[in-house]
Design a protein around this motif. Structure first.
Motif, PDB file in Angstrom:
ATOM      1  N   THR A  99     -41.560 -28.768  -4.231  1.00 35.41           N
ATOM      2  CA  THR A  99     -41.117 -28.985  -5.621  1.00 35.41           C
ATOM      3  C   THR A  99     -40.059 -30.080  -5.663  1.00 35.41           C
ATOM      4  O   THR A  99     -39.992 -30.845  -6.618  1.00 35.41           O
ATOM      5  CB  THR A  99     -40.551 -27.704  -6.261  1.00 35.41           C
ATOM      6  OG1 THR A  99     -39.600 -27.132  -5.390  1.00 35.41           O
ATOM      7  CG2 THR A  99     -41.633 -26.704  -6.565  1.00 35.41           C
ATOM      8  N   ARG A 100     -39.260 -30.171  -4.602  1.00 36.05           N
ATOM      9  CA  ARG A 100     -38.271 -31.252  -4.548  1.00 36.05           C
ATOM     10  C   ARG A 100     -38.976 -32.607  -4.577  1.00 36.05           C
ATOM     11  O   ARG A 100     -38.574 -33.520  -5.296  1.00 36.05           O
ATOM     12  CB  ARG A 100     -37.438 -31.115  -3.275  1.00 36.05           C
ATOM     13  CG  ARG A 100     -36.560 -32.319  -2.991  1.00 36.05           C
ATOM     14  CD  ARG A 100     -35.482 -31.987  -2.020  1.00 36.05           C
ATOM     15  NE  ARG A 100     -34.668 -30.908  -2.554  1.00 36.05           N
ATOM     16  CZ  ARG A 100     -33.770 -30.225  -1.850  1.00 36.05           C
ATOM     17  NH1 ARG A 100     -33.582 -30.498  -0.589  1.00 36.05           N
ATOM     18  NH2 ARG A 100     -33.080 -29.269  -2.408  1.00 36.05           N
ATOM     19  N   LEU A 159     -41.841 -33.282  -5.807  1.00 34.46           N
ATOM     20  CA  LEU A 159     -42.386 -33.510  -7.154  1.00 34.46           C
ATOM     21  C   LEU A 159     -41.310 -34.087  -8.065  1.00 34.46           C
ATOM     22  O   LEU A 159     -41.507 -35.085  -8.750  1.00 34.46           O
ATOM     23  CB  LEU A 159     -42.891 -32.194  -7.766  1.00 34.46           C
ATOM     24  CG  LEU A 159     -44.242 -31.637  -7.321  1.00 34.46           C
ATOM     25  CD1 LEU A 159     -44.491 -30.305  -8.025  1.00 34.46           C
ATOM     26  CD2 LEU A 159     -45.358 -32.614  -7.628  1.00 34.46           C
ATOM     27  N   MET A 160     -40.153 -33.417  -8.069  1.00 33.56           N
ATOM     28  CA  MET A 160     -39.077 -33.838  -8.966  1.00 33.56           C
ATOM     29  C   MET A 160     -38.549 -35.222  -8.603  1.00 33.56           C
ATOM     30  O   MET A 160     -38.203 -36.005  -9.468  1.00 33.56           O
ATOM     31  CB  MET A 160     -37.913 -32.837  -8.909  1.00 33.56           C
ATOM     32  CG  MET A 160     -38.178 -31.467  -9.503  1.00 33.56           C
ATOM     33  SD  MET A 160     -38.489 -31.481 -11.275  1.00 33.56           S
ATOM     34  CE  MET A 160     -36.907 -31.956 -11.969  1.00 33.56           C
ATOM     35  N   ARG A 161     -38.471 -35.508  -7.315  1.00 30.86           N
ATOM     36  CA  ARG A 161     -37.822 -36.752  -6.899  1.00 30.86           C
ATOM     37  C   ARG A 161     -38.762 -37.938  -6.890  1.00 30.86           C
ATOM     38  O   ARG A 161     -38.363 -39.043  -7.209  1.00 30.86           O
ATOM     39  CB  ARG A 161     -37.206 -36.589  -5.508  1.00 30.86           C
ATOM     40  CG  ARG A 161     -36.031 -35.666  -5.559  1.00 30.86           C
ATOM     41  CD  ARG A 161     -35.210 -35.661  -4.303  1.00 30.86           C
ATOM     42  NE  ARG A 161     -34.079 -34.769  -4.513  1.00 30.86           N
ATOM     43  CZ  ARG A 161     -33.227 -34.405  -3.573  1.00 30.86           C
ATOM     44  NH1 ARG A 161     -33.367 -34.858  -2.358  1.00 30.86           N
ATOM     45  NH2 ARG A 161     -32.232 -33.586  -3.857  1.00 30.86           N
TER      46      ARG A 161
END
Lengths: 181, 257
Positions: B45-46, B48-50
């Motif tokens: 998920t990191r 994805l966000m970054r």
């Protein structure tokens, strides 16, 4: 006044992008985000003499968040609260990380739009911890400072937020696969 | 070993644990598939966000409007001060509402390190490794003209190296070490019976933590030219700062950015 302005420009203005990014993810509208940030920077400037600390970033982001809450409250009183539906979440013209890695540049615009839509539909208390942690790289304590929630709450929200994002994103991918087949 | 709380695994991935806690989780992750999966999900998920989600920046029109509304005279345009962000090491501790919040949650996050910056932890671990493993230097020499070229050839950067024996800091040697997942030049000095590691790497425009004390070690950061320096030791803080000043006075290699 000039001295305060000089300090403000050195310590607070470097975080303008972070302010815009947070406002944009909270408000989900470019025009509202700009209003919020402009309001927040002026308030921050007025309150700047009271700022004690080394890093103005969490302090500034807390002000941005308050301005967003005020604005959202005004809108509610005036009676138009746009529902966070997919359409609303779609970003008209997102500005991508500059200096982005080649991998990031290779991400298709379509994928980015879909992911942005998924993040935008997360409830705000989960959306904001994700943005603060993963995009702004704030520590738990700094996130607690920005959101006014205890550190323990920040941790559990972050955990929930990650699970929700993952689940929704996988659901989105799954849906796309069905549509193709 | 029983599985740690999922929030503890998360705190590990977020770099919020002290070195003992981080080691414990790391050790557990080596053998536990479930916890490794939790870690992997957080990292996914990191990413994805970054890497995939939009990051919105201030456009020039907004910047101009804000500059226009602020009272007072604007500072003359200069080098963009973006990189001058300093890590919020103490900000978190000084917030009043936070103190209350921290008290309320204290029982819950006792295993969280006090405002631990991941880079500070990493540097401390590298320092401890160098001392504990007796792998302090790859090149042992008190001659700066031996240490400097050795580092330049192996560590991607060529930091200033000096022998400050007369000021109480004897050059011991140099080695290549890894900090923050990156190759760095470590220059080693001795002050009395104490060892000081000075790590140097190329500036990545990262946010540097404030001077901090972690597990009894003082960690001091500074930048010079396009290099980032980090000195760590258990000597008195002002002694480290003295070494930092001596190094800052040392000539930089020519042709720097």
């Amino acid at each position: 006044m000039d001295e305060r302005r000089r300090r403000f420009e050195a310590q607070a203005l470097p975080h303008l992008d972070a302010a815009v990014n947070l406002a944009r993810w909270l408000a989900r509208s470019p025009a509202d985000a700009d209003d919020i940030v402009q309001d927040a920077m002026l308030r921050a400037f007025r309150a700047f003499d009271g700022f004690r600390g080394n890093d103005a970033k969490p302090w500034l982001l807390a002000i941005v968040r308050n301005c967003w809450r005020n604005q959202a409250g005004d809108k509610k009183r005036r009676g138009h609260v746009p529902l966070p539906d997919e359409q609303d979440a779609v970003n008209d013209n997102p500005i991508v990380h500059d200096g982005a890695s080649p991998e990031a540049l290779a991400v298709s615009a379509d994928e980015r739009r879909k992911l942005d839509g998924v993040i935008a539909t997360l409830p705000e208390e989960f959306r904001e911890v994700l943005v603060l942690r993963e995009m702004e790289d704030l520590s738990y304590r700094e996130i607690a400072e920005v959101t006014g929630a205890p550190v323990g709450t920040v941790m559990s929200r972050l955990s929930r937020a990650r699970a929700m994002l993952r689940e929704k994103w996988l659901g989105q991918l799954e849906g796309a696969r069905h549509a193709v087949s | 070993m029983p599985c740690p709380d999922a929030l503890k695994v998360q705190a590990y991935v977020d770099g919020e644990l002290d070195s003992a806690g981080a080691q414990e989780v790391e050790h557990h992750l080596e053998t536990c598939i479930e916890c490794s999966a939790v870690k992997k999900q957080i990292e996914d998920t990191r990413a994805l966000m970054r890497d995939k989600a939009s990051y919105y920046r201030a456009d020039p029109a907004l910047q101009g409007r804000i500059q226009g509304t602020l009272p007072g005279k604007a500072a003359p345009p200069q080098e963009k001060p973006r990189w001058r962000w300093l890590g919020g090491f103490w900000t978190g501790l000084t917030g009043g509402s936070l103190a209350t919040a921290a008290a309320a949650a204290a029982a819950f996050f006792l295993w969280l390190a006090p405002a631990a910056d991941p880079l500070v932890i990493d540097v401390t671990n590298a320092h401890l490794r160098s001392i504990a493993s007796e792998h302090l230097t790859d090149v042992a020499s008190s001659d700066q003209h031996t240490v400097k070229p050795w580092l330049a050839a192996r560590a991607d950067v060529s930091p200033p190296v000096g022998d400050f024996s007369s000021q109480g800091f004897t050059l011991v040697g140099g080695r290549v070490d890894f900090v923050g997942g990156m190759r760095t030049a470590a220059t080693v000095y001795r002050h009395g019976a104490h060892i000081i590691n000075v790590f140097t790497w190329a500036n990545r425009r990262e946010t540097l933590p404030q001077t901090s004390t972690w597990n009894g070690y003082h960690v001091v950061f500074w930048r010079r030219g396009n290099l980032v320096f980090c000195a760590i030791s258990d000597i008195a803080l002002n002694d480290i700062q003295r070494l930092s000043q001596l190094l800052q006075a040392e000539a930089m290699p020519s042709g720097r950015e």
